[in-house]
Design an enzyme around this catalytic site. Structure first.
Site, PDB file in Angstrom:
ATOM      1  N   LYS A  34       0.859  -1.308   0.146  1.00 40.69           N
ATOM      2  CA  LYS A  34      -0.016  -0.139  -0.013  1.00 40.69           C
ATOM      3  C   LYS A  34       0.937   1.288   0.186  1.00 40.69           C
ATOM      4  O   LYS A  34       2.173   1.086   0.205  1.00 40.69           O
ATOM      5  CB  LYS A  34      -1.053  -0.171   1.193  1.00 40.69           C
ATOM      6  N   TYR A 242      16.748  30.155   9.354  1.00 40.34           N
ATOM      7  CA  TYR A 242      15.762  30.750   9.780  1.00 40.34           C
ATOM      8  C   TYR A 242      15.621  30.860  11.185  1.00 40.34           C
ATOM      9  O   TYR A 242      15.971  29.714  11.906  1.00 40.34           O
ATOM     10  CB  TYR A 242      14.452  29.996   9.146  1.00 40.34           C
TER      11      TYR A 242
HETATM   12  C1  LIG Z   1      -0.380  -1.505   6.926  1.00 34.64           C
HETATM   13  C2  LIG Z   1      -1.077  -2.959   7.189  1.00 34.64           C
HETATM   14  C3  LIG Z   1      -0.261  -4.053   7.211  1.00 34.64           C
HETATM   15  C4  LIG Z   1       1.252  -4.043   7.256  1.00 34.64           C
HETATM   16  O1  LIG Z   1       1.613  -3.544   8.587  1.00 34.64           O
HETATM   17  P1  LIG Z   1       3.389  -3.216   8.799  1.00 34.64           P
HETATM   18  O2  LIG Z   1       3.485  -2.672  10.455  1.00 34.64           O
HETATM   19  O3  LIG Z   1       3.987  -2.185   8.094  1.00 34.64           O
HETATM   20  O4  LIG Z   1       3.859  -4.557   8.657  1.00 34.64           O
HETATM   21  C5  LIG Z   1      -0.855  -5.389   7.649  1.00 34.64           C
HETATM   22  N1  LIG Z   1      -2.180  -5.433   7.871  1.00 34.64           N
HETATM   23  C6  LIG Z   1      -3.017  -4.161   7.639  1.00 34.64           C
HETATM   24  C7  LIG Z   1      -4.402  -4.609   7.773  1.00 34.64           C
HETATM   25  C8  LIG Z   1      -2.476  -3.104   7.351  1.00 34.64           C
HETATM   26  O5  LIG Z   1      -3.360  -2.062   7.402  1.00 34.64           O
END
Ligand SMILES: *Cc1c(COP(=O)(O)O)cnc(C)c1O
Length: 345
Positions: A34, A242
């Site tokens: 994702k 800054y």
């Molecule tokens: C993002 C997500 C993962 C992966 O999580 P990590 O902590 O990056 O390993 C797995 N399952 C779901 C449902 C998620 O939303």
């Protein structure tokens, strides 16, 4: 000539982390790609992971799934964690995507569209997405996978982990013959009774440790480097950046480097951030600007055109994230499109 700021992605390290997770976790890895593989490029990362043997992938959004299907072609299974949003059933089916159904309304929409295979999310206590255990549906046609997600997988001593695991094991009994997937990255390190049938790691594939700090078993995948644009000697009594964010009590040599918050170098790196330069870690001085930051290179042999490492094999991303008051996930996903991605391996 490389760009002043670059993101290099080591696909061999990604592959190594994939195999490590399968070995440690004791179940096949279904990579979570994702958010464009946490900013590292889902097409390239998933293509390599598929070559390493991954057969099933997870994305969040329907559009991410459509892009991933284009990249991978037919064959690999792609689950969409958002589920079947209103009006999305046709899109999902057209791209051969499987929603992870989270609500009765999603289930009804998918079934009304004769959408095909799907997954189901059971909420075992995180109260985020999915059916509550007591509301979980009867087994239904096309259900292939049931998952739940840990709230505290990065904290192995947290008793909620075992409570969620037991709740999931019980809930999943209702769906014999489905693939049971429970553990994310942290969960893959919690022990064999967290493995079930398939692991769902994200961050550990991309080089983050399972507990938010570097883990010797996980290799760095992303390296962000910035070029030194100018070197200057600042006399005692003057300030840098800054708001006079740094005041020199003694003379200091500064390298102005081509990385700022428009490149994913969060402003919260000021004033605790460090970069790797000239073989050692050196502090960022004063405020990070939009395009540049100032690094203390006093006593180092550093010149214009040299490159400093914001994170990578010499400065693990979890340490960089801690210094910036955040987590590796946010560092990776805040690198902007201005920074070119270079793939190696
Ligand atoms: C993002 C997500 C993962 C992966 O999580 P990590 O902590 O990056 O390993 C797995 N399952 C779901 C449902 C998620 O939303």
């Amino acid at each position: 000539m490389p760009s002043p700021a670059t993101l290099t992605i080591d696909l061999n390290a990604l592959a190594a982390n994939f195999h490590t997770l399968q070995a440690v976790g004791g179940a096949p890895v279904h990579p979570v790609v994702k958010a464009d593989s946490y900013g590292l490029g889902a097409a390239a990362c998933a293509t390599r992971l598929a070559a390493e043997g991954a057969r099933t992938f997870f994305v969040s959004r329907s559009a991410e799934g459509e892009a991933l299907r284009q990249a991978l072609g037919g064959g690999p299974v792609i689950y969409v964690l958002d589920g079947c949003l209103t009006g999305h059933a046709g899109r999902l089916a057209a791209a051969d995507l499987r929603p992870v159904l989270n609500t009765a309304a999603q289930l009804a929409e998918w079934r009304a569209a004769n959408g095909g295979p799907s997954g189901l999310q059971i909420d075992t206590g995180m109260n985020r997405l999915g059916f509550r255990v007591e509301d979980a549906p009867e087994p239904f046609e096309g259900l292939e996978l049931v998952l739940s997600h840990l709230a505290c997988a990065d904290a192995p001593d947290e008793p909620m982990n075992a409570r969620q695991r037991d709740a999931f094991a019980t809930a999943a009994l209702r769906y014999p013959g489905t693939v049971r997937s429970f553990a994310n990255s942290g969960g893959a390190f919690l022990g064999p009774d967290y493995a079930f049938d398939a692991l769902r790691p994200g961050i550990c594939l991309y080089g983050g440790g399972p507990e938010g700090r570097p883990d010797p078993r996980i290799r760095a995948v992303a390296t962000v480097e910035a070029e030194v644009l100018q070197v200057r000697d600042v006399p005692a009594g003057e300030s840098v950046g800054y708001s006079q964010g740094f005041r020199a009590d003694a003379p200091v040599r500064i390298a102005t480097c081509a990385a700022g918050y428009a490149d994913g170098l969060l402003r919260s790196y000021s004033p605790r951030g460090e970069v790797f330069v000239g073989g050692e870690l050196r502090p960022i001085l004063g405020r990070v600007s939009m395009d540049v930051c100032a690094v203390d290179v006093s006593g180092l042999d550093v010149s214009v055109g040299d490159r400093v490492e914001l994170y990578g094999p010499n400065r693990m991303i979890d340490d960089a994230a801690t210094a910036a008051g955040t987590i590796s996930y946010e560092l990776l996903t805040s690198i902007t499109t201005r920074v070119p991605r270079l793939y190696v391996g």
